[in-house]
Design a protein around this motif. Structure first.
Motif, PDB file in Angstrom:
ATOM      1  N   PRO A 109      16.940 -14.376   3.383  1.00  0.00           N
ATOM      2  CA  PRO A 109      18.253 -14.451   2.743  1.00  0.00           C
ATOM      3  C   PRO A 109      19.329 -13.894   3.676  1.00  0.00           C
ATOM      4  CG  PRO A 109      16.604 -13.578   1.231  1.00  0.00           C
ATOM      5  CD  PRO A 109      15.965 -13.618   2.581  1.00  0.00           C
ATOM      6  N   ALA A 110      20.552 -14.298   3.467  1.00  0.00           N
ATOM      7  CA  ALA A 110      21.659 -13.870   4.325  1.00  0.00           C
ATOM      8  C   ALA A 110      21.713 -12.340   4.400  1.00  0.00           C
ATOM      9  CB  ALA A 110      22.981 -14.414   3.790  1.00  0.00           C
ATOM     10  N   GLY A 111      21.825 -11.815   5.605  1.00  0.00           N
ATOM     11  CA  GLY A 111      21.944 -10.372   5.805  1.00  0.00           C
ATOM     12  C   GLY A 111      20.635  -9.658   6.061  1.00  0.00           C
ATOM     13  N   ILE A 112      19.515 -10.301   5.759  1.00  0.00           N
ATOM     14  CA  ILE A 112      18.202  -9.670   5.960  1.00  0.00           C
ATOM     15  C   ILE A 112      17.674 -10.043   7.344  1.00  0.00           C
ATOM     16  CG2 ILE A 112      15.792  -9.668   5.215  1.00  0.00           C
ATOM     17  CD1 ILE A 112      16.702  -9.762   2.380  1.00  0.00           C
ATOM     18  N   LYS A 113      17.199  -9.021   8.059  1.00  0.00           N
ATOM     19  CA  LYS A 113      16.677  -9.219   9.411  1.00  0.00           C
ATOM     20  C   LYS A 113      15.353  -8.475   9.568  1.00  0.00           C
ATOM     21  CE  LYS A 113      21.269  -9.698  11.488  1.00  0.00           C
ATOM     22  NZ  LYS A 113      22.192  -9.206  12.544  1.00  0.00           N
ATOM     23  N   LEU A 114      14.499  -9.043  10.412  1.00  0.00           N
ATOM     24  CA  LEU A 114      13.169  -8.484  10.610  1.00  0.00           C
ATOM     25  C   LEU A 114      13.092  -7.606  11.856  1.00  0.00           C
ATOM     26  CD1 LEU A 114      10.999 -11.678   9.912  1.00  0.00           C
ATOM     27  CD2 LEU A 114      11.535  -9.822   8.313  1.00  0.00           C
ATOM     28  N   ASP A 115      12.238  -6.600  11.783  1.00  0.00           N
ATOM     29  CA  ASP A 115      11.930  -5.733  12.914  1.00  0.00           C
ATOM     30  C   ASP A 115      10.437  -5.431  12.852  1.00  0.00           C
ATOM     31  OD1 ASP A 115      11.599  -3.782  14.810  1.00  0.00           O
ATOM     32  OD2 ASP A 115      13.289  -2.551  14.157  1.00  0.00           O
ATOM     33  N   LEU A 116       9.675  -6.016  13.773  1.00  0.00           N
ATOM     34  CA  LEU A 116       8.221  -5.843  13.783  1.00  0.00           C
ATOM     35  C   LEU A 116       7.773  -4.746  14.746  1.00  0.00           C
ATOM     36  CD1 LEU A 116       7.189  -9.620  13.786  1.00  0.00           C
ATOM     37  CD2 LEU A 116       7.421  -8.092  11.822  1.00  0.00           C
ATOM     38  N   MET A 138       0.821  -1.218   0.000  1.00  0.00           N
ATOM     39  CA  MET A 138       0.000   0.000   0.000  1.00  0.00           C
ATOM     40  C   MET A 138       0.850   1.261   0.000  1.00  0.00           C
ATOM     41  SD  MET A 138      -2.955  -0.943   2.786  1.00  0.00           S
ATOM     42  CE  MET A 138      -3.599   0.737   2.772  1.00  0.00           C
ATOM     43  N   THR A 139       1.960   1.228   0.724  1.00  0.00           N
ATOM     44  CA  THR A 139       2.773   2.431   0.919  1.00  0.00           C
ATOM     45  C   THR A 139       3.984   2.495  -0.001  1.00  0.00           C
ATOM     46  OG1 THR A 139       4.067   1.368   2.671  1.00  0.00           O
ATOM     47  CG2 THR A 139       2.072   2.567   3.338  1.00  0.00           C
ATOM     48  N   GLY A 140       4.029   1.644  -0.991  1.00  0.00           N
ATOM     49  CA  GLY A 140       5.151   1.677  -1.926  1.00  0.00           C
ATOM     50  C   GLY A 140       6.481   1.366  -1.276  1.00  0.00           C
ATOM     51  N   GLY A 141       6.455   0.520  -0.251  1.00  0.00           N
ATOM     52  CA  GLY A 141       7.688   0.111   0.401  1.00  0.00           C
ATOM     53  C   GLY A 141       8.137   0.995   1.546  1.00  0.00           C
ATOM     54  N   LEU A 142       7.349   2.004   1.909  1.00  0.00           N
ATOM     55  CA  LEU A 142       7.757   2.886   3.001  1.00  0.00           C
ATOM     56  C   LEU A 142       7.453   2.297   4.376  1.00  0.00           C
ATOM     57  CD1 LEU A 142       6.929   6.424   1.589  1.00  0.00           C
ATOM     58  CD2 LEU A 142       9.152   5.301   1.840  1.00  0.00           C
ATOM     59  N   PHE A 143       6.650   1.262   4.417  1.00  0.00           N
ATOM     60  CA  PHE A 143       6.543   0.446   5.628  1.00  0.00           C
ATOM     61  C   PHE A 143       7.215  -0.871   5.312  1.00  0.00           C
ATOM     62  CE2 PHE A 143       4.688  -2.751   8.379  1.00  0.00           C
ATOM     63  CZ  PHE A 143       4.802  -2.141   9.621  1.00  0.00           C
ATOM     64  N   ASP A 144       8.330  -1.156   5.986  1.00  0.00           N
ATOM     65  CA  ASP A 144       9.125  -2.320   5.618  1.00  0.00           C
ATOM     66  C   ASP A 144       9.725  -2.947   6.877  1.00  0.00           C
ATOM     67  OD1 ASP A 144      10.884  -4.189   4.553  1.00  0.00           O
ATOM     68  OD2 ASP A 144      11.440  -2.901   2.878  1.00  0.00           O
ATOM     69  N   VAL A 145       9.293  -4.146   7.206  1.00  0.00           N
ATOM     70  CA  VAL A 145       9.769  -4.791   8.429  1.00  0.00           C
ATOM     71  C   VAL A 145      11.167  -5.388   8.277  1.00  0.00           C
ATOM     72  CG1 VAL A 145       7.445  -5.255   9.278  1.00  0.00           C
ATOM     73  CG2 VAL A 145       8.617  -6.982   7.868  1.00  0.00           C
ATOM     74  N   THR A 146      11.794  -5.243   7.099  1.00  0.00           N
ATOM     75  CA  THR A 146      13.188  -5.650   6.943  1.00  0.00           C
ATOM     76  C   THR A 146      14.138  -4.484   7.222  1.00  0.00           C
ATOM     77  OG1 THR A 146      13.331  -5.142   4.563  1.00  0.00           O
ATOM     78  CG2 THR A 146      12.508  -7.334   5.175  1.00  0.00           C
ATOM     79  N   VAL A 147      13.657  -3.452   7.863  1.00  0.00           N
ATOM     80  CA  VAL A 147      14.436  -2.248   8.136  1.00  0.00           C
ATOM     81  C   VAL A 147      15.488  -2.456   9.232  1.00  0.00           C
ATOM     82  CG1 VAL A 147      12.950  -1.284   9.941  1.00  0.00           C
ATOM     83  CG2 VAL A 147      14.185   0.265   8.407  1.00  0.00           C
ATOM     84  N   TYR A 148      15.465  -3.582   9.901  1.00  0.00           N
ATOM     85  CA  TYR A 148      16.315  -3.787  11.078  1.00  0.00           C
ATOM     86  C   TYR A 148      17.809  -3.525  10.843  1.00  0.00           C
ATOM     87  CZ  TYR A 148      17.515  -5.702  15.667  1.00  0.00           C
ATOM     88  OH  TYR A 148      17.964  -5.871  16.955  1.00  0.00           O
ATOM     89  N   PRO A 149      18.410  -3.950   9.717  1.00  0.00           N
ATOM     90  CA  PRO A 149      19.823  -3.628   9.500  1.00  0.00           C
ATOM     91  C   PRO A 149      20.107  -2.125   9.512  1.00  0.00           C
ATOM     92  CG  PRO A 149      19.158  -5.387   8.030  1.00  0.00           C
ATOM     93  CD  PRO A 149      17.897  -4.882   8.672  1.00  0.00           C
TER      94      PRO A 149
END
Length: 334
Positions: free
Chosen positions: A157-164, A103-114
Motif C-alpha cells: 500500500p502507498a507509504g509502506i516500504k520494506l527493509d529486509l 511469533m514475536t507479536g509484531g516486534l520483528f517487522d520488515v515494514t520498519v523502513y519508514p
C-alpha cells in the motif's frame, strides 16, 4: 552485511585455527568483503575445488534482490512503487519474516523502513530531535499484516516500504551453506558479518569453535564473552552497544527501532545470541528479542524452547551479566 543489510552491532568472531591440508583433504578458505561487511568461509573438499567465484555470485545476487542501498534492486523498486515481480528467494524471506512477525507479536517487522528513514541514526547530521507527531504519522505505515504477497508478487500500500536488513544477512549464510552442500561438502563454516552456520568438523576433526564477543564499545579491543562449539547449527547475534548515537544530554539512541512504538529501544539488554537450525531464523529472532528487552525476551525463550539463547545485559548494581537457557549449556566450550 553489517552496514549494508543491517545495523547489527555485535560481531561474532571465528576462532578456530586450521591446517590448510591433511592427506587428500583440502581446507579451502574464502575471506573478503562483500555487502558492506566481511566474510569468512571455510570448507573441506577432497578435490581441492575453490568456489570463490560462485560465492561472489551469491553475494551479488542477494544484493540485487534485497539491498535497499541499490536503487535497481528488487526491494528498492518495490519501495518506489513499481510493480516488480519477485522470485523464490525473496518469497522465502518474506514467508519467514511473516512467521517471525507472528511469533514475536509484531516486534520483528520488515515494514520498519519508514521509521529507519525517519530516525536516520547513522546520519552524521542527526540531532535526535524527532517530533512525536511525526513518529505517530509514520506508524500508520508500519505493519506486516498490511502487505499482500505470493510466490511471484508483493503488493505494498502507498507509504509502506520494506527493509529486509535484519534477516537477509542470515539468509545469505544459508544460501551459501546450501550451495556448498549441493557440491557434496559436509564440513564447512560460513560466516558473514558475524552470522554463522556450521556443519561437520574442521580439517583437524574438531567441532567448529565460535566466539561471542563481550559488549565493549571499542572494536579494536574485542574479547570473547563465551566460546561455543557449533555443529550442524546456526548462530546469530544482535547487539545494541556499538551502533548508537550519543545525544547532547548524554543519553544513547540505539540503532534498533521498536516497530510498535516507533522509537529506538532503550533498555539494559545489550546482546542477544540465538542458535537455530537455519541462520535466517536465528538472525530474525535475535533482532526481535533485542527489541523486546530482557524480561520479555526471557518469557519468549521459555515459550520457544526449540531454540537456544544467550543474553548479555547490564545490571546497575552488578555490572555486565549473562543469562542463557539450559539447552545453550551443551554448546559451551569447557
Amino acid at each position: 552485511m553489517r552496514s549494508l543489510f543491517s545495523f547489527l552491532s555485535l560481531m561474532t568472531l571465528i576462532i578456530q585455527a586450521c591446517q590448510p591440508k591433511v592427506g587428500d583433504e583440502v581446507m579451502r578458505i574464502n575471506r573478503g568483503k562483500a555487502q558492506g561487511t566481511t566474510y569468512n568461509i571455510q570448507y573441506i573438499t577432497t578435490q581441492g575445488t575453490d568456489y570463490q567465484r560462485e560465492i561472489d555470485s551469491i553475494f551479488a545476487f542477494v544484493d540485487q534482490e534485497m539491498s535497499t542501498y541499490l536503487p535497481t534492486s528488487t526491494i528498492s523498486r518495490l519501495n518506489a512503487g513499481e510493480a516488480t515481480p519477485i522470485e523464490r528467494h525473496f518469497f522465502n524471506v518474506l514467508t519467514l519474516s511473516d512467521k517471525i512477525y507472528q511469533m514475536t507479536g509484531g516486534l520483528f517487522d520488515v515494514t520498519v523502513y519508514p521509521l529507519v528513514q525517519l530516525w536516520k541514526i547513522e546520519d552524521p547530521n542527526f540531532t535526535g530531535a524527532i517530533d512525536s507527531s511525526k513518529v505517530d504519522s509514520v506508524l500508520n505505515f508500519i505493519g506486516f499484516s498490511k502487505i499482500a504477497y505470493d510466490s511471484t508478487s508483493v503488493k505494498l500500500p502507498a507509504g509502506i516500504k520494506l527493509d529486509l536488513n535484519a534477516i537477509a544477512q542470515g539468509y545469505t549464510v544459508d544460501i551459501i551453506a546450501e550451495f556448498l552442500e549441493s557440491k557434496g561438502i559436509s564440513n564447512y563454516m560460513v560466516e558473514v558479518g558475524g552470522e554463522v552456520r556450521c556443519k561437520g568438523k574442521n580439517i583437524n576433526d574438531k567441532i567448529w569453535l565460535i566466539g561471542i564477543e563481550k559488549p565493549v564499545d571499542d572494536p579494536n579491543n574485542q574479547k570473547f564473552q563465551i566460546i561455543i562449539k557449533l555443529k550442524d547449527k546456526s548462530l546469530a547475534t544482535s547487539g545494541s552497544y556499538r551502533k548508537y548515537r550519543t545525544m547532547p544530554d548524554g543519553s544513547r539512541l540505539s540503532h534498533t527501532i521498536n516497530p510498535k512504538t516507533g522509537y529506538p529501544t532503550n533498555h539494559n539488554l545489550l546482546s542477544v545470541s540465538v542458535i537455530a537450525d537455519d541462520c535466517a531464523t536465528a538472525d530474525g529472532l535475535a533482532t526481535a528479542l533485542l527489541v523486546m528487552g530482557l524480561q520479555e525476551a526471557k518469557q519468549f525463550a521459555a515459550k520457544h524452547p526449540e531454540y537456544d539463547y544467550f543474553f548479555i545485559y547490564f545490571d546497575r548494581y552488578k555490572g555486565y551479566q549473562t543469562w542463557s537457557t539450559e539447552g545453550f549449556s551443551k554448546f559451551v566450550e569447557q
